[in-house]
Design an enzyme around this catalytic site. Structure first.
Site, PDB file in Angstrom:
ATOM      1  N   TYR A  63      16.702  10.077  -1.332  1.00 22.26           N
ATOM      2  CA  TYR A  63      15.587  10.024  -0.378  1.00 22.26           C
ATOM      3  C   TYR A  63      14.446   9.176  -0.926  1.00 22.26           C
ATOM      4  O   TYR A  63      14.176   9.209  -2.132  1.00 22.26           O
ATOM      5  CB  TYR A  63      15.084  11.445  -0.116  1.00 22.26           C
ATOM      6  CG  TYR A  63      14.001  11.488   0.918  1.00 22.26           C
ATOM      7  CD1 TYR A  63      14.338  11.433   2.260  1.00 22.26           C
ATOM      8  CD2 TYR A  63      12.660  11.542   0.566  1.00 22.26           C
ATOM      9  CE1 TYR A  63      13.350  11.447   3.227  1.00 22.26           C
ATOM     10  CE2 TYR A  63      11.673  11.558   1.527  1.00 22.26           C
ATOM     11  CZ  TYR A  63      12.028  11.511   2.855  1.00 22.26           C
ATOM     12  OH  TYR A  63      11.059  11.516   3.819  1.00 22.26           O
ATOM     13  N   TRP A  71      10.903   6.275   0.341  1.00 21.82           N
ATOM     14  CA  TRP A  71      10.347   5.255   1.222  1.00 21.82           C
ATOM     15  C   TRP A  71      10.505   3.839   0.694  1.00 21.82           C
ATOM     16  O   TRP A  71      10.466   2.881   1.459  1.00 21.82           O
ATOM     17  CB  TRP A  71       8.867   5.542   1.467  1.00 21.82           C
ATOM     18  CG  TRP A  71       8.635   6.465   2.608  1.00 21.82           C
ATOM     19  CD1 TRP A  71       9.134   7.721   2.760  1.00 21.82           C
ATOM     20  CD2 TRP A  71       7.834   6.198   3.766  1.00 21.82           C
ATOM     21  NE1 TRP A  71       8.679   8.259   3.940  1.00 21.82           N
ATOM     22  CE2 TRP A  71       7.871   7.342   4.571  1.00 21.82           C
ATOM     23  CE3 TRP A  71       7.073   5.109   4.180  1.00 21.82           C
ATOM     24  CZ2 TRP A  71       7.200   7.433   5.791  1.00 21.82           C
ATOM     25  CZ3 TRP A  71       6.399   5.198   5.380  1.00 21.82           C
ATOM     26  CH2 TRP A  71       6.469   6.345   6.176  1.00 21.82           C
TER      27      TRP A  71
HETATM   28  P1  PGD Z   1       7.330   7.470  -2.780  1.00 23.02           P
HETATM   29  O1  PGD Z   1       6.194   7.701  -3.700  1.00 23.02           O
HETATM   30  O2  PGD Z   1       7.086   6.604  -1.577  1.00 23.02           O
HETATM   31  O3  PGD Z   1       7.751   8.895  -2.313  1.00 23.02           O
HETATM   32  O4  PGD Z   1       8.579  10.825  -0.982  1.00 23.02           O
HETATM   33  P2  PGD Z   1       9.078   9.405  -1.578  1.00 23.02           P
HETATM   34  O5  PGD Z   1      10.100   9.674  -2.642  1.00 23.02           O
HETATM   35  O6  PGD Z   1       9.432   8.494  -0.477  1.00 23.02           O
HETATM   36  O7  PGD Z   1       8.562   6.929  -3.631  1.00 23.02           O
HETATM   37  C1  PGD Z   1       9.109   5.692  -3.451  1.00 23.02           C
HETATM   38  C2  PGD Z   1       9.588   5.122  -4.792  1.00 23.02           C
HETATM   39  O8  PGD Z   1      10.279   3.920  -4.525  1.00 23.02           O
HETATM   40  C3  PGD Z   1       8.460   4.750  -5.727  1.00 23.02           C
HETATM   41  O9  PGD Z   1       8.716   5.268  -7.013  1.00 23.02           O
HETATM   42  C4  PGD Z   1       8.482   3.215  -5.764  1.00 23.02           C
HETATM   43  O10 PGD Z   1       8.090   2.670  -6.998  1.00 23.02           O
HETATM   44  C5  PGD Z   1       9.944   2.937  -5.501  1.00 23.02           C
HETATM   45  N1  PGD Z   1      10.242   1.624  -4.921  1.00 23.02           N
HETATM   46  C6  PGD Z   1       9.469   0.854  -4.140  1.00 23.02           C
HETATM   47  N2  PGD Z   1      10.155  -0.254  -3.767  1.00 23.02           N
HETATM   48  C7  PGD Z   1      11.380  -0.173  -4.322  1.00 23.02           C
HETATM   49  C8  PGD Z   1      12.554  -0.979  -4.264  1.00 23.02           C
HETATM   50  O11 PGD Z   1      12.625  -2.006  -3.614  1.00 23.02           O
HETATM   51  N3  PGD Z   1      13.633  -0.552  -4.945  1.00 23.02           N
HETATM   52  C9  PGD Z   1      13.633   0.579  -5.665  1.00 23.02           C
HETATM   53  N4  PGD Z   1      14.745   0.903  -6.302  1.00 23.02           N
HETATM   54  N5  PGD Z   1      12.532   1.383  -5.740  1.00 23.02           N
HETATM   55  C10 PGD Z   1      11.443   1.020  -5.052  1.00 23.02           C
HETATM   56  C11 PGD Z   1       7.745  10.939   0.115  1.00 23.02           C
HETATM   57  C12 PGD Z   1       7.874  12.373   0.709  1.00 23.02           C
HETATM   58  O12 PGD Z   1       7.135  13.311  -0.085  1.00 23.02           O
HETATM   59  C13 PGD Z   1       7.409  12.436   2.117  1.00 23.02           C
HETATM   60  S1  PGD Z   1       7.894  11.179   3.198  1.00 23.02           S
HETATM   61  C14 PGD Z   1       6.726  13.511   2.600  1.00 23.02           C
HETATM   62  S2  PGD Z   1       6.081  13.473   4.185  1.00 23.02           S
HETATM   63  C15 PGD Z   1       6.559  14.757   1.828  1.00 23.02           C
HETATM   64  N6  PGD Z   1       5.242  15.287   1.892  1.00 23.02           N
HETATM   65  C16 PGD Z   1       4.865  16.256   1.056  1.00 23.02           C
HETATM   66  C17 PGD Z   1       3.780  17.164   1.327  1.00 23.02           C
HETATM   67  O13 PGD Z   1       3.155  17.126   2.394  1.00 23.02           O
HETATM   68  N7  PGD Z   1       3.473  18.069   0.385  1.00 23.02           N
HETATM   69  C18 PGD Z   1       4.148  18.192  -0.761  1.00 23.02           C
HETATM   70  N8  PGD Z   1       3.778  19.119  -1.647  1.00 23.02           N
HETATM   71  N9  PGD Z   1       5.171  17.349  -1.044  1.00 23.02           N
HETATM   72  C19 PGD Z   1       5.561  16.412  -0.190  1.00 23.02           C
HETATM   73  N10 PGD Z   1       6.613  15.579  -0.494  1.00 23.02           N
HETATM   74  C20 PGD Z   1       7.202  14.656   0.450  1.00 23.02           C
END
Ligand code: PGD
Length: 773
Positions: free
Chosen positions: A112, A114
């Site tokens: 999972y 973004w």
């Molecule tokens: P990001 O920080 O966006 O979080 O969780 P998600 O895991 O999507 O992580 C994306 C990672 O991808 C980053 O480490 C970034 O460096 C890496 N990345 C970026 N581009 C690339 C690429 O091209 N290739 C690769 N291999 N890596 C890349 C988000 C999730 O968290 C979401 S959507 C929600 S809505 C949730 N919300 C909550 C919440 O309300 N409260 C709590 N306590 N926890 C939540 N977690 C959830």
């Protein structure tokens, strides 16, 4: 003389231009047509060459020395830098071993996250395409964003995707509605984001226009700033997690004062009678009166009664944020919101009804485009085993155990290899000490990320991926008018490679390079995807520029043809010929299907169920403050937490925690103090910000500060940086959806009187150089 150039590009938080000087990104500038660009664009320049970039492939020392196997050493041992050749050989051999010995279902590829905005380098598509080429993988369903809604809405409305992409368009609501009742508000920080990119941030203008049209706003939220000041809101600071009780009491007033639309309920809904009996207390002896709801929510009974009357006599639009369902029993709030809107009889009209997630991404309420841009084909998964995405720790800790999900009894598979690409479970998952114990179980954990995130630090094999500005791509969202050429601006950092290149090299070692690549390089793929889209458009009589012209221009503004979308209008116009995809073809206020599952935690109609994490429950005696762990305003999730906007918001280097001045005073906490936030699951430090925009006995600490354990060898260690997921509960919303419940958690807060520990997560982990690798 220095060489300067400007490169169009895009991110989930906005289209932009990168200014490059001597091979370095020196600044980024928003898309010129964007009136309200996001401040989080400023996180980009500092990040690209930040010390936490991963410079080359890395293998955990113990994995290299003793081979694959369960290990308590993840996150504790140094990493050994290796060449791409060595990393690819080791990983290809390990994938082969796991598949031969345990079958492809022993690989968890749910992965999972973004990642970045580009549609070709879409990390999940890349990893899924690769693993499918190997025979498949155990996959995940649904999202952390709206795991409960994704399961409940198909039972109620027959579909959930339409709630997102075909939601009533903002201009329509602004023109026709009188009253906006916002459960969870419409915080602009969330509307700044659209997965795949956003050309123009329009929501601030829509809200201003609504105000100018005389629309009145009522906000139910523990946080006042969940609606911007300029819409002049009536704020009802309810006890967190009690919206369902308030909505039931609104329903009670509508019923007892005969204000509900019985004609709509008869024609378009099923099950109202069962629900009505519950509201009136005929089943359980407890009428859901405004006085009953006041006891639970602390919203005055008279305010509830008055609002119910206003809602029934005005064109009322009910919006609900996704955050409400990211809690225990999260299915109930969206179901109850839909039920309340059905009782008002305005679903399917331009002036009212129900909207889900206008507050959560600006995708919702933006008109859908006529032609979808193609995604990277993922192939066919040969494995049928899956989990609801937020059950990952349960899966790793309890292989072979049965669990409930949406009427099915499923079994957790025995996972030997976890493959993560483009996400960060140490950001998005709950109860991180438990997650760390879960990650001790597999034989091998593989991660691709540009940065030394906690996920990378807790892996065995770490492969450095490029950041988006280091490669070419196309940014696109189904509900956004701007197609963006994401032109490479700078060379990849050190030895970083795109996920595509990494998988292509692995596929070559494993004998399916031609199938994986279809013999296309990056630019071939972009041209191929664009030309496929161009052909579809042309078949519908729409001419779009050639790929070369689009690439040269940098942006393509598409025809925004339908700003008059009204959710469920076809169903309203003709329910017999345009039925919903529910068993009855109508809106299910009572669901025989859900009732037949016999789940005590998700009965057959919307129900008030007392959560374990709330300020009136038994746990609150020990941990009296309800922490709202919501999405941050200074970055997207945990992405680029090292960037300028995110760093500027920190207090003594810690993530800011907002709390009410009276709660701070009783604990001897002053503005700017470092505090310890704790419960029986974990603890973290944060920087105190005192604010009356937070209701008493509530604190707010956003997610996304990079997890930074005081002692990395201790899975229960204090996080010195302020990641609230060390505190949150790792439990599904209910047996129905098993969604994420990370939004609310009970905590206690105290002043931190010891010296403030150093933040170490902004440096790479210890490395151990070895020759010949
Ligand atoms: P990001 O920080 O966006 O979080 O969780 P998600 O895991 O999507 O992580 C994306 C990672 O991808 C980053 O480490 C970034 O460096 C890496 N990345 C970026 N581009 C690339 C690429 O091209 N290739 C690769 N291999 N890596 C890349 C988000 C999730 O968290 C979401 S959507 C929600 S809505 C949730 N919300 C909550 C919440 O309300 N409260 C709590 N306590 N926890 C939540 N977690 C959830």
């Amino acid at each position: 003389m220095s060489a300067r150039s400007v490169h169009p590009h895009s991110s989930h938080w906005g289209v932009f231009e990168a200014e490059v000087e001597d091979g370095q990104v020196v600044s980024v500038h928003p898309y010129p047509y964007d009136a309200h660009p996001s401040p989080i664009l400023a996180n980009i320049p500092d990040s690209i060459r930040h010390p936490t970039r991963i410079s080359q492939p890395m293998v955990r020392a113990g994995w290299l020395d003793y081979g694959a196997g369960p290990s308590t050493q993840r996150g504790k041992e140094p990493f050994v830098p290796v060449s791409w050749e060595t990393a690819t050989d080791l990983l290809a051999a390990e994938l082969r071993r796991v598949i031969e010995r345990h079958g492809p279902q022993a690989i968890y590829g749910g992965s999972y996250g973004w990642a970045s905005a580009g549609r070709f380098h879409h990390a999940q598509s890349q990893v899924h395409r690769f693993l499918n080429g190997l025979g498949g993988y155990t996959y995940s369903v649904h999202s952390y964003s709206m795991g409960a809604a994704e399961v409940i809405f198909p039972h109620v409305f027959g579909n959930y995707w339409d709630m997102l992409v075909r939601a009533t368009a903002w201009p329509t609501i602004v023109e026709h509605a009188d009253l906006f009742v916002c459960f969870g508000g419409l915080p602009l920080k969330n509307t700044a984001v659209k997965p795949g990119g956003i050309g123009r941030h329009r929501v601030p203008d829509y809200l201003r226009q609504a105000r100018e049209h005389g629309v009145k706003f009522v906000l139910f939220s523990p946080l006042r700033d969940d609606l911007p000041d300029f819409v002049q809101t009536e704020w009802q600071p309810l006890v967190p997690g009690t919206d369902v009780a308030v909505m039931l009491a609104l329903a009670h007033t509508l019923i007892t004062e005969r204000l509900h639309d019985t004609a709509f309920l008869d024609r378009y809904c099923v099950g109202f009678e069962r629900f009505e009996r519950y509201v009136l207390g005929e089943d359980d002896g407890q009428p859901k009166t405004p006085e009953w709801a006041e006891q639970i929510s602390e919203v005055p009974a008279e305010a509830i009664r008055t609002l119910a009357r206003r809602m029934a006599t005005h064109k009322t639009f009910i919006t609900m944020s996704w955050s409400l369902q990211r809690t225990e029993f999260g299915e109930q709030a969206p179901w109850m919101g839909a039920t309340l809107a059905a009782m008002l009889g305005q679903i399917g009209l331009p002036s009212g009804g129900f909207g889900f997630g206008y507050s959560s991404t600006s995708m919702v309420g933006s008109a859908p485009l006529r032609f979808k841009f193609p995604s990277l084909p993922q192939g066919k998964n040969g494995v049928r085993t899956f989990i609801p995405v937020a059950r990952i720790a349960d899966m790793l800790l309890h292989p072979g155990e049965a669990f409930d999900y949406d009427g099915q009894r499923l079994t957790y598979p025995d996972i030997r290899l976890v493959y993560w690409c483009g996400g960060n479970p140490f950001h998005h998952h709950q109860h991180l000490a438990r997650l760390r114990r879960a990650f001790e179980r597999p034989d091998t954990v593989v991660v691709h990320d540009p940065f030394w995130t906690a996920m990378a630090r807790n892996a065995d094999m770490v492969l450095p991926s490029t950041m988006t500005l280091e490669r070419n791509d196309i940014g696109w969202n189904e509900n956004d008018s701007t197609l963006a050429a994401m032109r490479q601006a700078v060379a990849p950092f050190a030895q970083a490679r795109s996920d595509y290149e990494i998988f292509a090299a692995l596929a070559a070692k494993l004998g399916f390079w031609d199938r994986f690549t279809e013999e296309r390089n990056e630019m071939d793929w972009l041209r191929h995807m664009y030309d496929t889209w161009r052909t579809t458009a042309s078949e519908h009589g729409v001419e779009v520029p050639t790929f070369e012209d689009f690439w040269e221009e940098g942006y393509l503004e598409q025809d925004w043809s339908d700003d008059h979308e009204v959710l469920f209008s076809a169903f309203r116009a003709d329910p017999e010929h345009a039925p919903l995809a529910t068993p009855s073809g109508r809106i299910e206020l009572f669901s025989e299907t859900i009732h037949s599952f016999g789940y005590a935690d998700c009965p057959g109609h919307p129900t008030w169920l007392e959560p374990s994490e709330w300020t009136k429950g038994a746990r609150a005696e020990q941990f009296p403050i309800l922490l709202i762990a919501n999405n941050p305003s200074t970055r997207l999730h945990s992405q680029l937490d090292i960037g300028a906007t995110s760093q500027a918001s920190k207090v003594q280097g810690r993530e800011p925690i907002r709390l009410h001045p009276t709660d701070a005073a009783t604990r001897g906490i002053a503005e700017g103090d470092v505090v310890r936030v704790f419960n029986d699951r974990g603890s973290c430090l944060a920087g105190a910000v005192l604010s009356k925009d937070v209701r008493p006995r509530v604190a707010q600490l956003s997610t996304g500060a990079w997890y930074d354990p005081l002692d990395p060898a201790d899975v229960d260690a204090l996080c010195v940086h302020g990641n609230p997921n060390v505190l949150t509960m790792d439990q599904g919303t209910s047996s129905l959806a098993q969604g994420c419940t990370g939004q609310h958690v009970l905590v206690e807060i105290e002043r931190w009187n010891a010296p403030v520990p150093e933040i170490t997560v902004s440096r790479p982990p210890p490395l151990e150089q070895r020759d010949g690798l």
